[in-house]
Design an enzyme around this catalytic site. Sequence first.
Site, PDB file in Angstrom:
ATOM      1  N   ASP A   1       0.857  -1.325   0.072  1.00  0.00           N
ATOM      2  CA  ASP A   1       0.020  -0.005   0.008  1.00  0.00           C
ATOM      3  C   ASP A   1       0.817   1.287  -0.050  1.00  0.00           C
ATOM      4  O   ASP A   1       1.822   1.274   0.912  1.00  0.00           O
ATOM      5  CB  ASP A   1      -0.765  -0.022   1.203  1.00  0.00           C
ATOM      6  CG  ASP A   1      -1.894   0.994   1.591  1.00  0.00           C
ATOM      7  OD1 ASP A   1      -1.673   2.131   0.684  1.00  0.00           O
ATOM      8  OD2 ASP A   1      -3.061   0.803   1.909  1.00  0.00           O
ATOM      9  N   TRP A  21      -7.636  -9.971  42.631  1.00  0.00           N
ATOM     10  CA  TRP A  21      -7.767 -11.045  43.559  1.00  0.00           C
ATOM     11  C   TRP A  21      -9.287 -11.069  44.079  1.00  0.00           C
ATOM     12  O   TRP A  21      -9.665 -10.232  44.332  1.00  0.00           O
ATOM     13  CB  TRP A  21      -6.707 -10.709  44.769  1.00  0.00           C
ATOM     14  CG  TRP A  21      -6.934 -12.139  45.710  1.00  0.00           C
ATOM     15  CD1 TRP A  21      -6.497 -13.271  45.587  1.00  0.00           C
ATOM     16  CD2 TRP A  21      -8.009 -12.053  47.032  1.00  0.00           C
ATOM     17  NE1 TRP A  21      -7.044 -13.950  46.559  1.00  0.00           N
ATOM     18  CE2 TRP A  21      -7.845 -13.395  47.550  1.00  0.00           C
ATOM     19  CE3 TRP A  21      -8.638 -11.098  47.424  1.00  0.00           C
ATOM     20  CZ2 TRP A  21      -8.432 -13.620  48.746  1.00  0.00           C
ATOM     21  CZ3 TRP A  21      -9.201 -11.240  48.597  1.00  0.00           C
ATOM     22  CH2 TRP A  21      -9.190 -12.637  49.231  1.00  0.00           C
ATOM     23  N   ASP A  41      -4.600 -28.965  51.498  1.00  0.00           N
ATOM     24  CA  ASP A  41      -3.928 -27.719  51.008  1.00  0.00           C
ATOM     25  C   ASP A  41      -3.069 -27.223  52.193  1.00  0.00           C
ATOM     26  O   ASP A  41      -2.085 -27.962  52.673  1.00  0.00           O
ATOM     27  CB  ASP A  41      -4.983 -26.558  51.048  1.00  0.00           C
ATOM     28  CG  ASP A  41      -4.988 -25.699  49.849  1.00  0.00           C
ATOM     29  OD1 ASP A  41      -4.389 -24.623  50.258  1.00  0.00           O
ATOM     30  OD2 ASP A  41      -5.448 -25.557  48.987  1.00  0.00           O
ATOM     31  N   ASP A  42      -2.632 -25.858  52.042  1.00  0.00           N
ATOM     32  CA  ASP A  42      -1.499 -25.364  52.782  1.00  0.00           C
ATOM     33  C   ASP A  42      -1.552 -25.890  54.185  1.00  0.00           C
ATOM     34  O   ASP A  42      -2.270 -26.153  54.853  1.00  0.00           O
ATOM     35  CB  ASP A  42      -1.719 -23.999  52.676  1.00  0.00           C
ATOM     36  CG  ASP A  42      -0.351 -22.886  52.977  1.00  0.00           C
ATOM     37  OD1 ASP A  42       0.460 -23.413  53.357  1.00  0.00           O
ATOM     38  OD2 ASP A  42      -0.424 -21.729  52.628  1.00  0.00           O
ATOM     39  N   ARG A  62       2.334 -11.005  50.975  1.00  0.00           N
ATOM     40  CA  ARG A  62       2.028 -12.314  51.827  1.00  0.00           C
ATOM     41  C   ARG A  62       3.239 -12.621  52.595  1.00  0.00           C
ATOM     42  O   ARG A  62       3.284 -13.863  52.729  1.00  0.00           O
ATOM     43  CB  ARG A  62       1.343 -13.264  51.086  1.00  0.00           C
ATOM     44  CG  ARG A  62       0.234 -14.081  51.920  1.00  0.00           C
ATOM     45  CD  ARG A  62       0.098 -15.406  51.125  1.00  0.00           C
ATOM     46  NE  ARG A  62      -1.263 -16.163  51.577  1.00  0.00           N
ATOM     47  CZ  ARG A  62      -1.645 -17.128  51.680  1.00  0.00           C
ATOM     48  NH1 ARG A  62      -0.803 -18.073  51.006  1.00  0.00           N
ATOM     49  NH2 ARG A  62      -2.595 -17.811  52.278  1.00  0.00           N
ATOM     50  N   LYS A 107      -1.527 -29.072  43.735  1.00  0.00           N
ATOM     51  CA  LYS A 107      -2.252 -27.930  43.264  1.00  0.00           C
ATOM     52  C   LYS A 107      -0.744 -26.710  43.450  1.00  0.00           C
ATOM     53  O   LYS A 107      -0.281 -26.913  44.866  1.00  0.00           O
ATOM     54  CB  LYS A 107      -3.268 -27.597  44.435  1.00  0.00           C
ATOM     55  CG  LYS A 107      -3.923 -26.018  44.434  1.00  0.00           C
ATOM     56  CD  LYS A 107      -4.787 -25.840  45.475  1.00  0.00           C
ATOM     57  CE  LYS A 107      -5.268 -24.458  45.720  1.00  0.00           C
ATOM     58  NZ  LYS A 107      -6.198 -24.176  46.787  1.00  0.00           N
ATOM     59  N   TRP A 108      -0.613 -26.216  42.453  1.00  0.00           N
ATOM     60  CA  TRP A 108       0.723 -25.516  42.571  1.00  0.00           C
ATOM     61  C   TRP A 108       0.441 -23.928  42.458  1.00  0.00           C
ATOM     62  O   TRP A 108      -0.148 -23.510  41.718  1.00  0.00           O
ATOM     63  CB  TRP A 108       1.690 -25.775  41.045  1.00  0.00           C
ATOM     64  CG  TRP A 108       2.571 -25.169  40.797  1.00  0.00           C
ATOM     65  CD1 TRP A 108       3.053 -23.780  41.069  1.00  0.00           C
ATOM     66  CD2 TRP A 108       3.838 -25.840  40.383  1.00  0.00           C
ATOM     67  NE1 TRP A 108       4.494 -23.735  40.417  1.00  0.00           N
ATOM     68  CE2 TRP A 108       4.902 -24.881  40.365  1.00  0.00           C
ATOM     69  CE3 TRP A 108       4.316 -27.070  40.342  1.00  0.00           C
ATOM     70  CZ2 TRP A 108       6.263 -25.158  39.883  1.00  0.00           C
ATOM     71  CZ3 TRP A 108       5.586 -27.496  39.967  1.00  0.00           C
ATOM     72  CH2 TRP A 108       6.562 -26.365  39.620  1.00  0.00           C
ATOM     73  N   ASP A 109       0.621 -23.406  43.660  1.00  0.00           N
ATOM     74  CA  ASP A 109       0.006 -22.172  43.850  1.00  0.00           C
ATOM     75  C   ASP A 109       1.274 -21.309  43.733  1.00  0.00           C
ATOM     76  O   ASP A 109       2.447 -21.485  43.660  1.00  0.00           O
ATOM     77  CB  ASP A 109      -0.439 -22.283  45.462  1.00  0.00           C
ATOM     78  CG  ASP A 109      -1.687 -21.108  45.744  1.00  0.00           C
ATOM     79  OD1 ASP A 109      -1.598 -20.203  44.602  1.00  0.00           O
ATOM     80  OD2 ASP A 109      -2.150 -21.066  46.940  1.00  0.00           O
ATOM     81  N   ASN A 127       1.541 -16.777  44.938  1.00  0.00           N
ATOM     82  CA  ASN A 127       0.523 -15.862  45.734  1.00  0.00           C
ATOM     83  C   ASN A 127       1.194 -14.571  45.641  1.00  0.00           C
ATOM     84  O   ASN A 127       0.736 -13.781  46.586  1.00  0.00           O
ATOM     85  CB  ASN A 127       0.413 -16.324  46.932  1.00  0.00           C
ATOM     86  CG  ASN A 127      -0.928 -17.601  47.073  1.00  0.00           C
ATOM     87  OD1 ASN A 127      -2.033 -17.135  46.664  1.00  0.00           O
ATOM     88  ND2 ASN A 127      -0.365 -18.783  47.542  1.00  0.00           N
ATOM     89  N   ASP A 145     -10.100 -17.233  44.162  1.00  0.00           N
ATOM     90  CA  ASP A 145     -10.403 -17.498  45.602  1.00  0.00           C
ATOM     91  C   ASP A 145     -11.732 -17.275  46.331  1.00  0.00           C
ATOM     92  O   ASP A 145     -12.158 -17.452  47.444  1.00  0.00           O
ATOM     93  CB  ASP A 145      -9.515 -16.933  46.480  1.00  0.00           C
ATOM     94  CG  ASP A 145      -8.018 -17.507  46.557  1.00  0.00           C
ATOM     95  OD1 ASP A 145      -8.016 -18.720  46.122  1.00  0.00           O
ATOM     96  OD2 ASP A 145      -7.264 -17.027  47.254  1.00  0.00           O
TER      97      ASP A 145
HETATM   98  C1  DGJ Z   1      -4.401 -19.261  47.764  1.00  0.00           C
HETATM   99  C2  DGJ Z   1      -5.262 -20.333  46.962  1.00  0.00           C
HETATM  100  O1  DGJ Z   1      -5.713 -19.679  46.106  1.00  0.00           O
HETATM  101  C3  DGJ Z   1      -6.251 -20.802  47.862  1.00  0.00           C
HETATM  102  O2  DGJ Z   1      -6.912 -21.856  47.417  1.00  0.00           O
HETATM  103  C4  DGJ Z   1      -5.218 -21.640  49.039  1.00  0.00           C
HETATM  104  O3  DGJ Z   1      -4.604 -22.544  48.309  1.00  0.00           O
HETATM  105  C5  DGJ Z   1      -4.229 -20.549  49.516  1.00  0.00           C
HETATM  106  N1  DGJ Z   1      -3.540 -19.995  48.701  1.00  0.00           N
HETATM  107  C6  DGJ Z   1      -3.239 -21.441  50.679  1.00  0.00           C
HETATM  108  O4  DGJ Z   1      -2.258 -20.546  51.131  1.00  0.00           O
END
Ligand code: DGJ
Length: 752
Positions: A93, A215, A381-382, A458, A491-493, A495, A563
């Site tokens: 063009d 969040w 969980d945690d 956190r 469950k691989w977090d 944060n 969450d």
């Molecule tokens: C954030 C996650 O989204 C929650 O479901 C939970 O696993 C907490 N962390 C635990 O610290």
Amino acid sequence: MGITSFCNVTVSTFRRRVRWLTSAACALTIAVSWPATAQSTADIRYDQAARIFRLEAADVSYVLGVNQEGELQSLYWGKRLRPADPIPAAQMDKGTSSFELPVNVTPQEFVGWGSGLVVVPDVKITFPDGNRDLELRYVSHIIHNDTLSITMKDISRDVTVALLYQIDAATGILARSARIDNHTGAPLTVEQAFAATWNLPASSDYQLRYLTGRWAGEWNLQQGPLHPGKVVLESRRGSTGDEVNPWFAIERGNEPDQDTGNVWFGALGWSGSWQINIEQDWQHRVRVTGGYTPFDFAYRLAPGESLETPKFYGGYSATGIGGASRQLHRLEMDATVPQPHHLHPVLYNSWEATEFNVNEAGQEALAEKAASLGVERFVMDDGWFGERKDDHAGLGDWYVNPQKFPHGLKPLIDKVHALGMDFGLWVEPEMVNPDSELYRKHPDWVLNFAGRPRTEGRNQLVLNLARPDVRAYVYGFLDKLLTDNDIAFLKWDYNRNWAEPGWPAAPLDEQKEVYVKYVENLYGILAELRQKHPHVEIESCSGGGARVDLGILRYVDEVWPSDNTDPFDRLSIQNGFTYPYAPGLMMAWVTDSPNGMNNRSTSLEYRFLSSMQGSLGIGASLNKWTPEDFATAKKLVAEYKAVRETVQEGALYRLISPVASEYAATESVARDGHQAAVFAFLHSSQEGQPFPQLYLRGLDPEATYRLHLQTGQLADDAVERASGDYWMHHGVAVSLRGDFQAAFFTLEREGN
Ligand code: DGJ
């Protein structure tokens, strides 16, 4: 590299049988069997005389050509054309004034910054002599199966870019990426590297959709007209982020209907900082460029080195935004997540019940109660490791806490297996609390700028996964955890976002490579773990839905969208999520009422029906449940299992959007069409208004279906047996009145 003269390659895909294999201890098997249907094919052709490439699959044609300057130019992207339909050769063009250089108005596929470019360049390079001009021209190409690779080279310098195009046979979705190779004898710095530019036809009537959030409030759908100028969607957080998700959709016209109209859409396969630019010029032509964000980006390429961008996926739907979502869902389930993939088991997670306060007796008691409901996977969980009493300590110290679990995890895992469930565990591998043995030993392992504050989120810092020693540590402890324990699911977090993205140990001119190398190492760890422990499934969680993208989905089986587990809020969250991502990927827990987030009370049925639209989980304090609650939950878990394949693998139709509405409804149709599952929700009745008639979609008009009401109420005169046409055009009258009411029914096709 040879030039293919006239090439026609056909690739076939066919449906598979997949089987859910569990750990040896559990005898659960859920087979997903999809019937054989007509095979889908992908075609890639090159017409040497016209210098035109045609990539075609499903209902999509994508056509590009080489123009007289040797630039690569977009020619057509949209509904599939007939093979004999003519496409004129690419013509640069020339623009309408001296202010409009051809390089800016020619719709280029991939353009370097140089020769007066003012639109977003795909690649920008600084050479050691100060030259920053890059002009890429076609050199050669290769067509191999479903992949077209085109090599471009700068007009004078020995820098090449290999453009990769892959077309998915089942959906016509293209995956594009670029590899920049430094063949010069000196190092250079890549300052900007996008994966691709998508060019859309000109239209003054485009609507842009994208997703924003925060969040506990992810997946808000934004929608509005596109105007000349630039829209930038971006994450500078080091990871995908929940502020904006790397997905867009552009619809021509303002179709009030979900399932009609022309939609172009795209999504990035990258879990680090990213950027998508949507530019519209005065002629209403649109170009969408995406990849690594250029913000704080620099990647040094020594002679012989290369940089490969993430993939930028792009698709076209002639069946509206609903069709665009269904294409992406298909791509994710069949060609993105690790294959063969499995139906997700009904899961229990301890987080909302016990938070950090986990121990052997408490978890075993919860496991017994969960098993009695028909739960198939128990996830702790945690709180199980290190000195983890709350979120101030322990991250990084991945040994089992001896006070909470004096005999390790084995007694709990054995108990869970004896109850007929498999076992899952929470980890947050990329983080460290300053109050941990790991940090005391290796304070230099976190992202930081020397001598500057280390900003906590956190109470934790981000480990620099780009470092080889950190990568080895993270892989090592995860491998040991999975080797020593019979774990079926992680469950691989993740944060927090990055704060000070420094890498002081790296050479000065390589420190910014942290943005790329961190994510590559994350993917590498996931890939190696999956290879060594093939039965382990993984969920990507980032304090909710802050790391969901087509990159991480190549290594994980599901994601945690938010969450926020309030079942009413979840209707909007889940609605937004499903625009780009499949319902089957979306873990959805039934939790306590009133909900901790907002103190809202809802019935157990309402909570279940909200969660049953994804992969069902339970995250409630089962110790507080009454016998009636257990009976209700057991019935609903069984009902879910009868439709889970339809919900997780089927075609989703959004019948009524929950956004700014008193009502919501979704329908999922099984892949073979034998079943549809419909969920309807009422927020609050007002002035006696009836619930809107539900007009179903995606059914066979000729077939007869029988309606089975599972939960809720239909109108008194509702029929039970009728044709697909009846259900789609006469519709179903659901009778919902009051506040937070829900209904669930199925349609079963007769004579399957
Ligand atoms: C954030 C996650 O989204 C929650 O479901 C939970 O696993 C907490 N962390 C635990 O610290």
